[in-house]
Scaffold this motif. Structure first.
Motif, short mmCIF file in Angstrom:
data_model
loop_
_atom_site.label_atom_id
_atom_site.label_comp_id
_atom_site.label_asym_id
_atom_site.label_seq_id
_atom_site.Cartn_x
_atom_site.Cartn_y
_atom_site.Cartn_z
N ALA A 123 3.17 10.11 -7.67
CA ALA A 123 1.80 9.56 -7.22
C ALA A 123 1.61 8.58 -5.93
N VAL A 124 2.92 8.18 -5.48
CA VAL A 124 2.87 7.44 -4.02
C VAL A 124 2.69 8.55 -3.13
N ARG A 125 3.65 9.61 -3.30
CA ARG A 125 3.45 10.68 -2.52
C ARG A 125 2.01 11.38 -2.18
N ASN A 126 1.35 11.50 -3.39
CA ASN A 126 0.05 12.33 -3.28
C ASN A 126 -0.93 11.21 -2.72
N ALA A 127 -0.67 10.12 -2.98
CA ALA A 127 -1.68 9.02 -2.40
C ALA A 127 -1.68 9.03 -0.82
N LEU A 128 -0.31 9.26 -0.43
CA LEU A 128 -0.12 9.32 1.29
C LEU A 128 -0.75 10.70 1.82
N ALA A 129 -0.53 11.69 0.94
CA ALA A 129 -0.96 12.92 1.48
C ALA A 129 -2.40 13.16 1.25
N ALA A 130 -3.28 12.46 0.57
CA ALA A 130 -4.59 12.60 0.40
C ALA A 130 -5.49 12.44 1.61
N PRO A 131 -6.35 13.02 1.90
CA PRO A 131 -7.47 12.88 3.18
C PRO A 131 -8.04 11.45 2.72
N ARG A 132 -8.41 10.78 3.63
CA ARG A 132 -9.17 9.61 3.51
C ARG A 132 -10.08 9.27 4.80
N ASN A 133 -11.18 8.54 4.46
CA ASN A 133 -12.08 7.97 5.63
C ASN A 133 -11.55 6.81 6.04
#
Length: 134
Positions: A123-133
């Motif tokens: 989950a932490v890895r996925n959060a860091l990899a997610a595109p964000r504004n």
């Protein structure tokens, strides 16, 4: 080959990452702290009350937040909105799965309770990899 600090922050390595934990159940908070420590992350702050969590989400310096969806009977989606405005990634923690998360936040990782160390790390890895504004 040595990685520069800048390129290290561009990847999804989680070692040394600063995490903000929003959770109202002390047993789960302690579990998260222990697991994050095992993953070599730093828990920078904890919040178990909505207003405290919202204030910290708007001002605190961290790299990822873990948000209990239901915080003492109050949904944490306004906190997620504040994090989105700052361009900070977050993870929803819930016993209800992705169905508990509104469509607006469907791209955010969901940590299904109960969870294991590998689930938290993913989950932490996925959060860091997610595109964000930003």
């Amino acid at each position: 080959m040595m990685q520069t600090t800048e390129s290290k922050r561009m990847d999804t390595s989680i070692e040394g990452r600063r995490i903000f934990v929003v959770e109202d159940e002390s047993v789960i908070t302690m579990l998260l702290q222990d697991m994050l420590e095992e993953l070599n992350c730093e828990v920078v702050s904890l919040a178990s009350r909505f207003q405290d969590a919202l204030d910290k989400a708007k001002t605190l310096s961290f790299e990822v937040a873990i948000l209990d969806v239901n915080l003492n009977g109050q949904r944490t989606f306004p906190i997620a909105e504040a994090l989105t405005e700052r361009g900070l990634p977050f993870i929803f923690a819930t016993g209800y799965g992705a169905a508990a998360v509104p469509e607006t936040f469907r791209d955010a990782p969901v940590l299904q309770k109960p969870f294991r160390l590998a689930d938290l790390e993913r989950a932490v890895r996925n959060a860091l990899a997610a595109p964000r504004n930003a």
